[in-house]
Design an enzyme around this catalytic site. Structure first.
Site, PDB file in Angstrom:
ATOM      1  N   LYS A 106     -59.270  27.348 -17.627  1.00 22.72           N
ATOM      2  CA  LYS A 106     -59.361  26.788 -15.771  1.00 22.72           C
ATOM      3  C   LYS A 106     -59.585  25.258 -16.451  1.00 22.72           C
ATOM      4  CE  LYS A 106     -59.942  27.695 -11.600  1.00 22.72           C
ATOM      5  NZ  LYS A 106     -58.759  28.682 -10.583  1.00 22.72           N
ATOM      6  N   GLY A 218     -62.881  28.489   5.860  1.00 22.70           N
ATOM      7  CA  GLY A 218     -62.835  28.034   4.807  1.00 22.70           C
ATOM      8  C   GLY A 218     -60.743  27.948   5.600  1.00 22.70           C
ATOM      9  N   GLY A 220     -58.455  26.056   4.807  1.00 22.30           N
ATOM     10  CA  GLY A 220     -57.374  25.876   3.516  1.00 22.30           C
ATOM     11  C   GLY A 220     -56.030  26.575   3.786  1.00 22.30           C
ATOM     12  N   ASN A 221     -55.815  26.960   2.526  1.00 21.58           N
ATOM     13  CA  ASN A 221     -54.282  27.159   1.757  1.00 21.58           C
ATOM     14  C   ASN A 221     -54.797  28.733   1.714  1.00 21.58           C
ATOM     15  OD1 ASN A 221     -52.130  28.594   0.558  1.00 21.58           O
ATOM     16  ND2 ASN A 221     -52.112  27.754  -1.698  1.00 21.58           N
ATOM     17  N   ALA A 222     -55.489  29.584   1.162  1.00 23.73           N
ATOM     18  CA  ALA A 222     -56.023  30.997   1.027  1.00 23.73           C
ATOM     19  C   ALA A 222     -56.315  31.092   2.638  1.00 23.73           C
ATOM     20  CB  ALA A 222     -56.706  31.234   0.096  1.00 23.73           C
ATOM     21  N   GLY A 223     -57.759  30.432   2.887  1.00 28.52           N
ATOM     22  CA  GLY A 223     -58.127  30.782   4.935  1.00 28.52           C
ATOM     23  C   GLY A 223     -57.335  31.244   5.202  1.00 28.52           C
TER      24      GLY A 223
HETATM   25  P1  NAD Z   1     -57.798  24.617   0.494  1.00 24.74           P
HETATM   26  O1  NAD Z   1     -58.495  23.434  -0.883  1.00 24.74           O
HETATM   27  O2  NAD Z   1     -56.764  24.523  -0.067  1.00 24.74           O
HETATM   28  O3  NAD Z   1     -59.366  24.968   1.086  1.00 24.74           O
HETATM   29  C1  NAD Z   1     -60.513  24.673   1.177  1.00 24.74           C
HETATM   30  C2  NAD Z   1     -60.612  24.412   2.659  1.00 24.74           C
HETATM   31  O4  NAD Z   1     -62.479  25.041   2.033  1.00 24.74           O
HETATM   32  C3  NAD Z   1     -60.497  23.328   3.436  1.00 24.74           C
HETATM   33  O5  NAD Z   1     -60.352  23.937   4.841  1.00 24.74           O
HETATM   34  C4  NAD Z   1     -62.080  23.122   3.747  1.00 24.74           C
HETATM   35  O6  NAD Z   1     -61.644  21.936   4.135  1.00 24.74           O
HETATM   36  C5  NAD Z   1     -62.753  24.030   2.953  1.00 24.74           C
HETATM   37  N1  NAD Z   1     -64.200  23.350   3.083  1.00 24.74           N
HETATM   38  C6  NAD Z   1     -64.269  22.584   2.166  1.00 24.74           C
HETATM   39  N2  NAD Z   1     -65.148  22.467   1.815  1.00 24.74           N
HETATM   40  C7  NAD Z   1     -65.927  23.252   3.216  1.00 24.74           C
HETATM   41  C8  NAD Z   1     -66.985  24.164   2.889  1.00 24.74           C
HETATM   42  N3  NAD Z   1     -68.345  22.875   2.653  1.00 24.74           N
HETATM   43  N4  NAD Z   1     -67.860  24.511   4.536  1.00 24.74           N
HETATM   44  C9  NAD Z   1     -66.668  25.377   4.837  1.00 24.74           C
HETATM   45  N5  NAD Z   1     -65.512  24.850   4.540  1.00 24.74           N
HETATM   46  C10 NAD Z   1     -65.185  23.996   3.640  1.00 24.74           C
HETATM   47  O7  NAD Z   1     -58.203  25.047  -1.398  1.00 24.74           O
HETATM   48  P2  NAD Z   1     -57.598  26.856  -1.211  1.00 24.74           P
HETATM   49  O8  NAD Z   1     -56.664  26.769  -2.670  1.00 24.74           O
HETATM   50  O9  NAD Z   1     -57.457  27.563  -0.282  1.00 24.74           O
HETATM   51  O10 NAD Z   1     -58.876  27.694  -1.919  1.00 24.74           O
HETATM   52  C11 NAD Z   1     -60.198  28.189  -1.253  1.00 24.74           C
HETATM   53  C12 NAD Z   1     -61.283  29.058  -2.204  1.00 24.74           C
HETATM   54  O11 NAD Z   1     -60.203  29.897  -2.610  1.00 24.74           O
HETATM   55  C13 NAD Z   1     -61.497  28.431  -4.126  1.00 24.74           C
HETATM   56  O12 NAD Z   1     -62.131  28.841  -3.853  1.00 24.74           O
HETATM   57  C14 NAD Z   1     -60.533  28.330  -4.636  1.00 24.74           C
HETATM   58  O13 NAD Z   1     -61.183  28.892  -5.886  1.00 24.74           O
HETATM   59  C15 NAD Z   1     -59.760  29.984  -4.426  1.00 24.74           C
HETATM   60  N6  NAD Z   1     -58.409  30.536  -4.950  1.00 24.74           N
HETATM   61  C16 NAD Z   1     -57.510  30.414  -4.205  1.00 24.74           C
HETATM   62  C17 NAD Z   1     -56.223  30.611  -4.617  1.00 24.74           C
HETATM   63  C18 NAD Z   1     -55.145  30.010  -3.899  1.00 24.74           C
HETATM   64  O14 NAD Z   1     -54.030  30.626  -4.706  1.00 24.74           O
HETATM   65  N7  NAD Z   1     -54.825  28.805  -3.287  1.00 24.74           N
HETATM   66  C19 NAD Z   1     -55.932  31.477  -5.647  1.00 24.74           C
HETATM   67  C20 NAD Z   1     -57.551  32.214  -6.177  1.00 24.74           C
HETATM   68  C21 NAD Z   1     -58.597  31.877  -5.246  1.00 24.74           C
END
Ligand code: NAD
Length: 430
Positions: A106, A218, A220-223
């Site tokens: 990482k 959350g 973001g991308n994943a959620g």
């Molecule tokens: P992202 O930055 O696209 O989204 C994160 C989301 O979380 C945003 O909507 C942000 O506003 C929200 N957020 C931030 N602080 C917050 C809080 N205090 N309370 C509630 N929501 C909050 O990131 P992502 O890529 O969606 O990743 C999110 C999680 O998923 C991380 O832990 C990441 O390691 C994990 N993950 C993502 C992927 C991927 O492919 N995107 C793969 C494996 C794991």
């Protein structure tokens, strides 16, 4: 008072428990008990006003027993060495759970990227690549995006690497733009993989997807992708949130519209969308009310999906969780103490190392395409992803059933065994 566990301590708690269950020798434990290599240093770049700024950069390489190191790069003010070590360890476990030929790594830069302009972000990303360039490569360590990094940033990093080394290296890094060596399907891969696993779990538990009420923390991308998959499958998405807070509607929200409006109303500073799900216009549509991120976790729902931060479900709120299933889309959202409390209560937790492994699995496909020069179709990506995710879920479930373990314990057992076996056949244990 006891010092709170660091992210690394929390991750290692699950690893050490697997060591004990599997009765590993001291030498075997030593091979996995700490990262093999850590690169740390200053990342210095020019600000737009001509001054220079220095931040800390890290690349932690945990294990390469099963293949090259692999893992994302995170830009965040909390991305310190403890967090990056924890995430590198979880990557070794995750890649072994799904059986793709990678170890774990990482990277992190301790910075708030939202305070930088796009040009500053590019200069910082290139400076970070200069720090790690001698330690990464298509056969050595393959970075990818994580929190606050994206396809554009991967493109800058690949370009910087190719310039420094004078090589063509499409397989250096994954999560790239489609126009510069990316793979179709990478953007939705994490959510798609998690959705496949949840659908399989629902069918085993005789739950109809259309009867499930789901809360997603959350957006973001994943959620947000996950919320859309669930909505399209007929589940009721009762709540979503982002860093500004959340919204709840008993009759269900429309995540497709929320995403559209968030993109439309969100102002862009640098490269980051600053919009919020708490939009008054949208709430009128959905008959929704504002809730906090803490309230979201404690909602009366069937499936809770933490998809933002780590350690959000801990000893203090574990007893208040009402969902019967927790699907960990974020890395490390449930602390070891909460895990114990929830397991005792019979809550099914689909652990991060399985639930969110779809992202790195399609990254593996991107790496294969980069090395071979072949392009895969969307159908091929989807069908291979489905095969790998469902195989991993079945293996984890079988181990859990056979040994009366939680899904997390079973996943860690399988992963640790696979890594130890690679260490053994390579002759690293003497
Ligand atoms: P992202 O930055 O696209 O989204 C994160 C989301 O979380 C945003 O909507 C942000 O506003 C929200 N957020 C931030 N602080 C917050 C809080 N205090 N309370 C509630 N929501 C909050 O990131 P992502 O890529 O969606 O990743 C999110 C999680 O998923 C991380 O832990 C990441 O390691 C994990 N993950 C993502 C992927 C991927 O492919 N995107 C793969 C494996 C794991």
């Amino acid at each position: 008072m006891l010092k709170p566990l660091s992210p690394y301590d929390r991750a290692m708690r699950f690893v050490h428990e697997a060591f004990d269950r599997l009765k590993l020798s001291k030498t075997e434990r030593a091979m996995l008990g700490k990262p093999r290599n850590m690169v740390t240093g200053d990342v210095t770049f020019k600000r737009d006003d001509g001054t220079s700024m220095t931040v800390h950069g890290y690349r932690v390489q945990h294990s390469n027993a099963r293949g090259p190191y692999k893992g994302g790069i995170r830009y965040h003010p909390d991305a310190d060495i403890e967090e990056v070590k924890a995430l590198a360890t979880l990557m070794s476990i995750k890649n072994a759970v799904v059986g793709i030929p990678f170890g774990g790594a990482k990277g992190g830069v301790q910075v708030d990227p939202k305070l930088l302009s796009a040009a500053e972000l590019q200069r910082m990303s290139r400076a970070y690549m200069r720090l790690i360039a001698d330690h990464v490569g298509p056969d050595i360590d393959i970075p990818a995006p994580d929190v606050n990094t994206n396809a554009q940033i991967m493109a800058w990093m690949r370009d910087e690497y190719e310039t420094i080394k004078g090589v063509y290296a499409p397989a250096l890094i994954t999560g790239k733009p489609l126009s510069y060596g990316g793979s179709v399907g990478r953007d939705k891969a994490t959510a798609r993989g998690a959705f496949l696993v949840l659908s399989e779990l629902a069918s085993i538990e005789a739950l109809d997807m259309r009867s499930l009420r789901v809360a997603v923390q959350g957006f973001g991308n994943a959620g947000s992708e996950m919320a859309v998959f669930l909505h399209n499958a007929g589940a009721t998405v009762v709540a979503v949130s982002d860093s500004h807070g959340g919204i709840y509607s008993k009759s269900g929200l429309d995540p497709i519209r929320i995403r559209r409006e968030k993109n439309k109303t969100g102002s862009i500073r640098g490269m980051y969308c600053e919009g919020s799900v708490c939009d008054v216009q949208r709430m009128k549509h959905d008959d929704a009310k504002i809730i906090t991120n803490e309230q979201l976790l404690e909602l009366d729902c069937d499936v809770l999906i933490p998809a933002a931060l780590d350690n959000v479900i801990h000893a203090k709120n574990a007893a208040k969780i009402r969902a019967g299933i927790i699907l960990e889309l974020a890395n490390g959202p449930v602390s070891p103490e909460a895990d114990e409390i929830l397991n005792k209560r019979g809550v099914i937790i689909v652990p991060d190392v399985l639930a969110n492994a779809g992202g790195v699995t399609v990254s593996y496909f991107e790496w294969v395409q980069g090395r071979s020069g072949n392009e895969w179709t969307g159908e091929r990506v989807e069908s291979e992803l489905s095969r790998i995710m469902l195989r991993a879920f079945e293996q984890v479930r079988a181990e859990a059933k056979r040994k009366k373990l939680s899904l997390r314990q079973a996943a860690f057992n399988i992963a640790v065994q696979r890594i130890v076996e690679a260490v053994r056949v390579r002759g690293w244990t003497g």
